[in-house]
Design an enzyme around this catalytic site. Sequence first.
Site, PDB file in Angstrom:
ATOM      1  N   HIS A  57     -10.764   6.048  18.333  1.00 56.60           N
ATOM      2  CA  HIS A  57     -12.003   5.328  18.610  1.00 56.60           C
ATOM      3  C   HIS A  57     -11.896   3.828  18.383  1.00 56.60           C
ATOM      4  O   HIS A  57     -11.038   3.343  17.652  1.00 56.60           O
ATOM      5  CB  HIS A  57     -13.143   5.901  17.757  1.00 56.60           C
ATOM      6  CG  HIS A  57     -12.827   5.947  16.294  1.00 56.60           C
ATOM      7  ND1 HIS A  57     -12.284   7.062  15.677  1.00 56.60           N
ATOM      8  CD2 HIS A  57     -12.966   5.022  15.311  1.00 56.60           C
ATOM      9  CE1 HIS A  57     -12.109   6.817  14.391  1.00 56.60           C
ATOM     10  NE2 HIS A  57     -12.523   5.572  14.141  1.00 56.60           N
ATOM     11  N   VAL A  58     -12.822   3.133  19.023  1.00 55.29           N
ATOM     12  CA  VAL A  58     -13.021   1.705  18.810  1.00 55.29           C
ATOM     13  C   VAL A  58     -14.489   1.517  18.434  1.00 55.29           C
ATOM     14  O   VAL A  58     -15.377   2.081  19.074  1.00 55.29           O
ATOM     15  CB  VAL A  58     -12.691   0.881  20.070  1.00 55.29           C
ATOM     16  CG1 VAL A  58     -13.000  -0.598  19.842  1.00 55.29           C
ATOM     17  CG2 VAL A  58     -11.237   1.067  20.470  1.00 55.29           C
ATOM     18  N   TYR A  59     -14.740   0.736  17.390  1.00 48.79           N
ATOM     19  CA  TYR A  59     -16.111   0.508  16.955  1.00 48.79           C
ATOM     20  C   TYR A  59     -16.840  -0.418  17.935  1.00 48.79           C
ATOM     21  O   TYR A  59     -16.251  -1.337  18.509  1.00 48.79           O
ATOM     22  CB  TYR A  59     -16.132  -0.083  15.546  1.00 48.79           C
ATOM     23  CG  TYR A  59     -15.945   0.977  14.485  1.00 48.79           C
ATOM     24  CD1 TYR A  59     -17.024   1.712  14.013  1.00 48.79           C
ATOM     25  CD2 TYR A  59     -14.673   1.266  13.988  1.00 48.79           C
ATOM     26  CE1 TYR A  59     -16.852   2.705  13.054  1.00 48.79           C
ATOM     27  CE2 TYR A  59     -14.495   2.256  13.034  1.00 48.79           C
ATOM     28  CZ  TYR A  59     -15.586   2.971  12.573  1.00 48.79           C
ATOM     29  OH  TYR A  59     -15.419   3.963  11.637  1.00 48.79           O
ATOM     30  N   ASP A  85      -9.017   4.409  13.924  1.00 47.12           N
ATOM     31  CA  ASP A  85      -9.697   3.158  14.223  1.00 47.12           C
ATOM     32  C   ASP A  85      -8.683   2.254  14.923  1.00 47.12           C
ATOM     33  O   ASP A  85      -7.863   1.608  14.272  1.00 47.12           O
ATOM     34  CB  ASP A  85     -10.201   2.544  12.911  1.00 47.12           C
ATOM     35  CG  ASP A  85     -10.819   1.163  13.079  1.00 47.12           C
ATOM     36  OD1 ASP A  85     -10.817   0.632  14.203  1.00 47.12           O
ATOM     37  OD2 ASP A  85     -11.300   0.602  12.069  1.00 47.12           O
ATOM     38  N   ARG A 108      -6.055  12.190  12.097  1.00 45.83           N
ATOM     39  CA  ARG A 108      -7.301  12.827  12.544  1.00 45.83           C
ATOM     40  C   ARG A 108      -8.328  11.811  13.028  1.00 45.83           C
ATOM     41  O   ARG A 108      -9.094  12.057  13.957  1.00 45.83           O
ATOM     42  CB  ARG A 108      -7.919  13.645  11.417  1.00 45.83           C
ATOM     43  CG  ARG A 108      -8.398  12.790  10.249  1.00 45.83           C
ATOM     44  CD  ARG A 108      -9.433  13.456   9.366  1.00 45.83           C
ATOM     45  NE  ARG A 108      -9.852  12.516   8.338  1.00 45.83           N
ATOM     46  CZ  ARG A 108     -10.957  11.782   8.395  1.00 45.83           C
ATOM     47  NH1 ARG A 108     -11.765  11.874   9.432  1.00 45.83           N
ATOM     48  NH2 ARG A 108     -11.267  10.939   7.426  1.00 45.83           N
ATOM     49  N   SER A 109      -8.397  10.650  12.363  1.00 46.55           N
ATOM     50  CA  SER A 109      -9.393   9.629  12.658  1.00 46.55           C
ATOM     51  C   SER A 109      -8.673   8.305  12.835  1.00 46.55           C
ATOM     52  O   SER A 109      -7.960   7.866  11.936  1.00 46.55           O
ATOM     53  CB  SER A 109     -10.415   9.534  11.517  1.00 46.55           C
ATOM     54  OG  SER A 109     -11.359   8.503  11.759  1.00 46.55           O
ATOM     55  N   TRP A 165      -8.692  -1.660  -0.014  1.00 44.41           N
ATOM     56  CA  TRP A 165      -9.370  -0.462  -0.495  1.00 44.41           C
ATOM     57  C   TRP A 165     -10.615  -0.775  -1.331  1.00 44.41           C
ATOM     58  O   TRP A 165     -11.214   0.120  -1.917  1.00 44.41           O
ATOM     59  CB  TRP A 165      -8.403   0.396  -1.312  1.00 44.41           C
ATOM     60  CG  TRP A 165      -7.530   1.274  -0.475  1.00 44.41           C
ATOM     61  CD1 TRP A 165      -6.274   1.019  -0.026  1.00 44.41           C
ATOM     62  CD2 TRP A 165      -7.866   2.567   0.047  1.00 44.41           C
ATOM     63  NE1 TRP A 165      -5.793   2.062   0.723  1.00 44.41           N
ATOM     64  CE2 TRP A 165      -6.760   3.041   0.786  1.00 44.41           C
ATOM     65  CE3 TRP A 165      -9.001   3.381  -0.043  1.00 44.41           C
ATOM     66  CZ2 TRP A 165      -6.740   4.265   1.436  1.00 44.41           C
ATOM     67  CZ3 TRP A 165      -8.979   4.612   0.596  1.00 44.41           C
ATOM     68  CH2 TRP A 165      -7.866   5.038   1.325  1.00 44.41           C
ATOM     69  N   GLU A 198       0.832  -1.204   0.000  1.00 46.37           N
ATOM     70  CA  GLU A 198       0.000   0.000   0.000  1.00 46.37           C
ATOM     71  C   GLU A 198       0.865   1.252   0.000  1.00 46.37           C
ATOM     72  O   GLU A 198       0.600   2.205  -0.739  1.00 46.37           O
ATOM     73  CB  GLU A 198      -0.932   0.004   1.213  1.00 46.37           C
ATOM     74  CG  GLU A 198      -1.853   1.224   1.248  1.00 46.37           C
ATOM     75  CD  GLU A 198      -2.534   1.407   2.587  1.00 46.37           C
ATOM     76  OE1 GLU A 198      -3.740   1.718   2.595  1.00 46.37           O
ATOM     77  OE2 GLU A 198      -1.863   1.262   3.641  1.00 46.37           O
ATOM     78  N   ALA A 238     -16.017  -0.927   9.067  1.00 42.71           N
ATOM     79  CA  ALA A 238     -17.160  -0.025   8.870  1.00 42.71           C
ATOM     80  C   ALA A 238     -16.892   0.882   7.699  1.00 42.71           C
ATOM     81  O   ALA A 238     -15.851   1.539   7.635  1.00 42.71           O
ATOM     82  CB  ALA A 238     -17.411   0.806  10.139  1.00 42.71           C
ATOM     83  N   ASN A 289      -1.326   1.967  10.405  1.00 43.69           N
ATOM     84  CA  ASN A 289      -0.785   3.320  10.327  1.00 43.69           C
ATOM     85  C   ASN A 289       0.553   3.450  11.046  1.00 43.69           C
ATOM     86  O   ASN A 289       1.438   4.184  10.589  1.00 43.69           O
ATOM     87  CB  ASN A 289      -1.787   4.321  10.911  1.00 43.69           C
ATOM     88  CG  ASN A 289      -3.165   4.239  10.283  1.00 43.69           C
ATOM     89  OD1 ASN A 289      -4.169   4.247  10.987  1.00 43.69           O
ATOM     90  ND2 ASN A 289      -3.219   4.149   8.964  1.00 43.69           N
ATOM     91  N   CYS A 315      -7.135   9.684   6.724  1.00 42.91           N
ATOM     92  CA  CYS A 315      -7.150   9.493   8.172  1.00 42.91           C
ATOM     93  C   CYS A 315      -5.788   9.857   8.747  1.00 42.91           C
ATOM     94  O   CYS A 315      -5.706  10.570   9.740  1.00 42.91           O
ATOM     95  CB  CYS A 315      -7.502   8.045   8.515  1.00 42.91           C
ATOM     96  SG  CYS A 315      -9.176   7.581   8.044  1.00 42.91           S
ATOM     97  N   TYR A 350      -4.642   9.760  -0.912  1.00 48.50           N
ATOM     98  CA  TYR A 350      -3.273   9.951  -0.434  1.00 48.50           C
ATOM     99  C   TYR A 350      -2.220  10.202  -1.517  1.00 48.50           C
ATOM    100  O   TYR A 350      -1.550  11.241  -1.533  1.00 48.50           O
ATOM    101  CB  TYR A 350      -2.851   8.732   0.384  1.00 48.50           C
ATOM    102  CG  TYR A 350      -3.653   8.522   1.623  1.00 48.50           C
ATOM    103  CD1 TYR A 350      -3.355   9.199   2.804  1.00 48.50           C
ATOM    104  CD2 TYR A 350      -4.729   7.630   1.637  1.00 48.50           C
ATOM    105  CE1 TYR A 350      -4.102   9.000   3.962  1.00 48.50           C
ATOM    106  CE2 TYR A 350      -5.486   7.427   2.787  1.00 48.50           C
ATOM    107  CZ  TYR A 350      -5.162   8.122   3.946  1.00 48.50           C
ATOM    108  OH  TYR A 350      -5.910   7.931   5.080  1.00 48.50           O
ATOM    109  N   ARG A 403      11.931  23.762  10.095  1.00 45.95           N
ATOM    110  CA  ARG A 403      10.693  23.400  10.776  1.00 45.95           C
ATOM    111  C   ARG A 403       9.574  23.132   9.766  1.00 45.95           C
ATOM    112  O   ARG A 403       8.417  23.049  10.136  1.00 45.95           O
ATOM    113  CB  ARG A 403      10.292  24.511  11.757  1.00 45.95           C
ATOM    114  CG  ARG A 403      11.293  24.699  12.894  1.00 45.95           C
ATOM    115  CD  ARG A 403      10.796  25.705  13.914  1.00 45.95           C
ATOM    116  NE  ARG A 403      10.789  27.061  13.390  1.00 45.95           N
ATOM    117  CZ  ARG A 403      11.815  27.909  13.461  1.00 45.95           C
ATOM    118  NH1 ARG A 403      12.961  27.509  13.995  1.00 45.95           N
ATOM    119  NH2 ARG A 403      11.710  29.141  12.989  1.00 45.95           N
TER     120      ARG A 403
END
Length: 317
Positions: A260-262, A222, A219-220, A91, A69, A316, A230, A199, A133, A179
């Site tokens: 989060h966790v689903y 799972d 940002r998100s 995907w 990927e 999900a 990731n 994400c 991406y 920077r």
Amino acid sequence: MLDRSHRPHPEQQYLDLLDRVWREGSPRRDRTGVGTRALFGQTIRVDLSDGTLPLLTTKRVSWKTIVRELLWFLTGETNIRPLLQAGVTIWSDWPLAKYRRETGEEITQQDFEARIVGDEAFARRWGDLGPVYGAQWRHWPLFVPTDAAGGETLYRRDAQGIDQIARLVRDIRTNPSSRRLMFTGWNVAELDSMALPPCHTTYQYFVADGRLSGLLHQRSCDVGLGVPYNLVTAALLIRMLAQQCDLEPGEFVWFGGDVHVYENHAGLVAEQLSRAPRAWPTLRFARRPASILDYRFEDFLIEGYEPHASIAAPIAV
């Protein structure tokens, strides 16, 4: 290299995060309708200086998929056909859902993927994910002025755009204390055209004492399914950039926004937390490619990976 002799296993950070989000997370409704438990602003820090790779051992994670990927991202490609040709199906869910929605055909995922691989025209129509991406990393939109009749200045989109990856490598080599050693996929103007907005949004790098460290803002997150991938993607990038810029790897810092966790991952959480982590594997490269865009799958040598069995859980969409 940091002294690890009296430290807990680094994977414990991930397990503690998984446990904490499941126990303490705020119940939230989400776009998928599944529901999550979420915390905001969590971190994980990993020392990469001894060659270890943050590849979870409390369940098997497909590092081959992650490498393929990442190489796909770096090509700037946005169609899933090359991934499917390499056996990577992670995907497929989004274009499949779009195809079913727009055509009404209840095609199976296996048949959909086979049509993408076997029919180039079908792949062009249904396999593209929009400017996700790779498009942003390698071809960030650039609009250049062009003269028009009457002296009016118009703008056209440059076909190549801005190659953030090439610029990053150049800047690490020539201005390591900058920077601005970073790249992002969060292009506000094109979010609505993406199958899934990024994400893992922004990567930043820091050079000190001959070592390259990296930070990922996600940002998100799972935690059950996505974060294990990731972490490895970001660590691989640090290692590749370090090799290309004649540096040693340093530290990897992961920062999660909505972590989060689903709700339908209760079984995954219970099973994974019942397992003890094993030694993390190491990564070495078979060669030094001419550029960061020239790595091949065979260049990544993952050694000593002996995880527990994989844990199935629904994604999900």
